[in-house]
Enzyme design. Sequence first.
Site, PDB file in Angstrom:
ATOM      1  N   SER A 213       1.123  -1.676   0.207  1.00  0.00           N
ATOM      2  CA  SER A 213       0.277   0.320   0.074  1.00  0.00           C
ATOM      3  C   SER A 213       0.919   1.328  -0.218  1.00  0.00           C
ATOM      4  O   SER A 213       1.582   1.480   0.345  1.00  0.00           O
ATOM      5  CB  SER A 213      -0.712   0.265   1.281  1.00  0.00           C
ATOM      6  OG  SER A 213      -1.147   1.274   1.863  1.00  0.00           O
TER       7      SER A 213
ATOM      8  N   TYR B 279      -1.113  -0.872  10.734  1.00  0.00           N
ATOM      9  CA  TYR B 279      -1.720  -1.364   9.168  1.00  0.00           C
ATOM     10  C   TYR B 279      -0.126  -0.564   8.426  1.00  0.00           C
ATOM     11  O   TYR B 279       0.734  -1.323   7.670  1.00  0.00           O
ATOM     12  CB  TYR B 279      -2.670  -0.847   8.801  1.00  0.00           C
ATOM     13  CG  TYR B 279      -3.087  -1.352   7.208  1.00  0.00           C
ATOM     14  CD1 TYR B 279      -3.530  -1.996   6.666  1.00  0.00           C
ATOM     15  CD2 TYR B 279      -2.915   0.009   5.819  1.00  0.00           C
ATOM     16  CE1 TYR B 279      -3.800  -2.312   5.444  1.00  0.00           C
ATOM     17  CE2 TYR B 279      -2.935  -0.058   5.025  1.00  0.00           C
ATOM     18  CZ  TYR B 279      -3.735  -1.369   4.555  1.00  0.00           C
ATOM     19  OH  TYR B 279      -3.868  -1.597   3.500  1.00  0.00           O
TER      20      TYR B 279
END
Length: 261
Positions: free
Chosen positions: A147, A160
Site C-alpha cells: 500500500s 497497518y
Amino acid sequence: MQGLSLNPRWTDWTGKRVWIVGASSGIGAELARTLLARGANVAVSGRRADALAAVVEGQPRGLALPMDARVPADWVASHDALCKTWDAVDMVVFCAAEYRPLRPWEIDAEEARRTVETNLCSVYYGLAAVLPAMMVRQGGSVVLLASVAGYLGLPNATIYGPTKAALINLAELLYAELHPHGIGVYLVNPGFVKTRLTAHNDFAMPALQTTEAAAASILSGLARGRFEIAFPSRFTVAMRLLSRLPYRLRLRLLQRLMKTP
C-alpha cells in the site's frame, strides 16, 4: 520488449495457474473474477468459505480453497493440494489484510498481533510453502499487495502502515534474491480502494477507486512486467514525493494531517 521489463510480462492468461490468498472480497475477489474471465485457472483462499464459493460460482476453472493465512500448516496443506490438482502454481498473489484506523494512544495488543500476523507474517508463511517448488522449477511469480500507506507514517495507520512498509522492503529483497532464479516478484501499492477495509475510515479518501479499477491496474502492470504497480498514478506519485522530502519538511506536513485527540 521483454528485455526492458524488470519482470516477466503476463499478457496471455489462458491456462495459467493463479492462487490468490485473501480473495473472499475486495481486490482479491475482483482480481480472481477478472482472471477467470481471461481464461486462467484460479484458486481463491481465505477464511470465509461461503464468500470464496460465491467468487468462483459457475466457473469450471475456479477453485475455492478455504484456509487461514495466519496458520503455517494451512499454507503447506493448501499448496500440496493445488500441486496435486494443477501439478504446479504459476503465480501466488498475497492479498490477505487486516486494517482498522488507530492512533498511537489507541493501540491494542491483540489488534496489533492479529494485524501483523495477517498482513506480514502470513506472507512469510506462504513464501516458506511455495518458494521451494518455484526454486526447483526455476520459475513462477509472487505478487505482494502492499500500500502507499507503507511509503511514510500516515495518520490512522499506526499498525497497518508499518506492516505495508515491511512488505515494500521484503519485495525489494525478494526481487534481488529470486530474479536470478527465474522467479518474478511484483509489488502492488494501491492508494485508496473502496473495500470493506477502507469502509472503516471516517475521513474523505482522495482518489478513491473501485475494486474493478484496481484489478485493471494490477493486470496492466503485470502485462508490462513492472516491479512496482502503483495506482492511481497522480496520488501515488504525490505520496512518493512526500516520502522523499527531508524530515524537517515531511514531519511538519504529516503533523498537519493529524487531528488532535
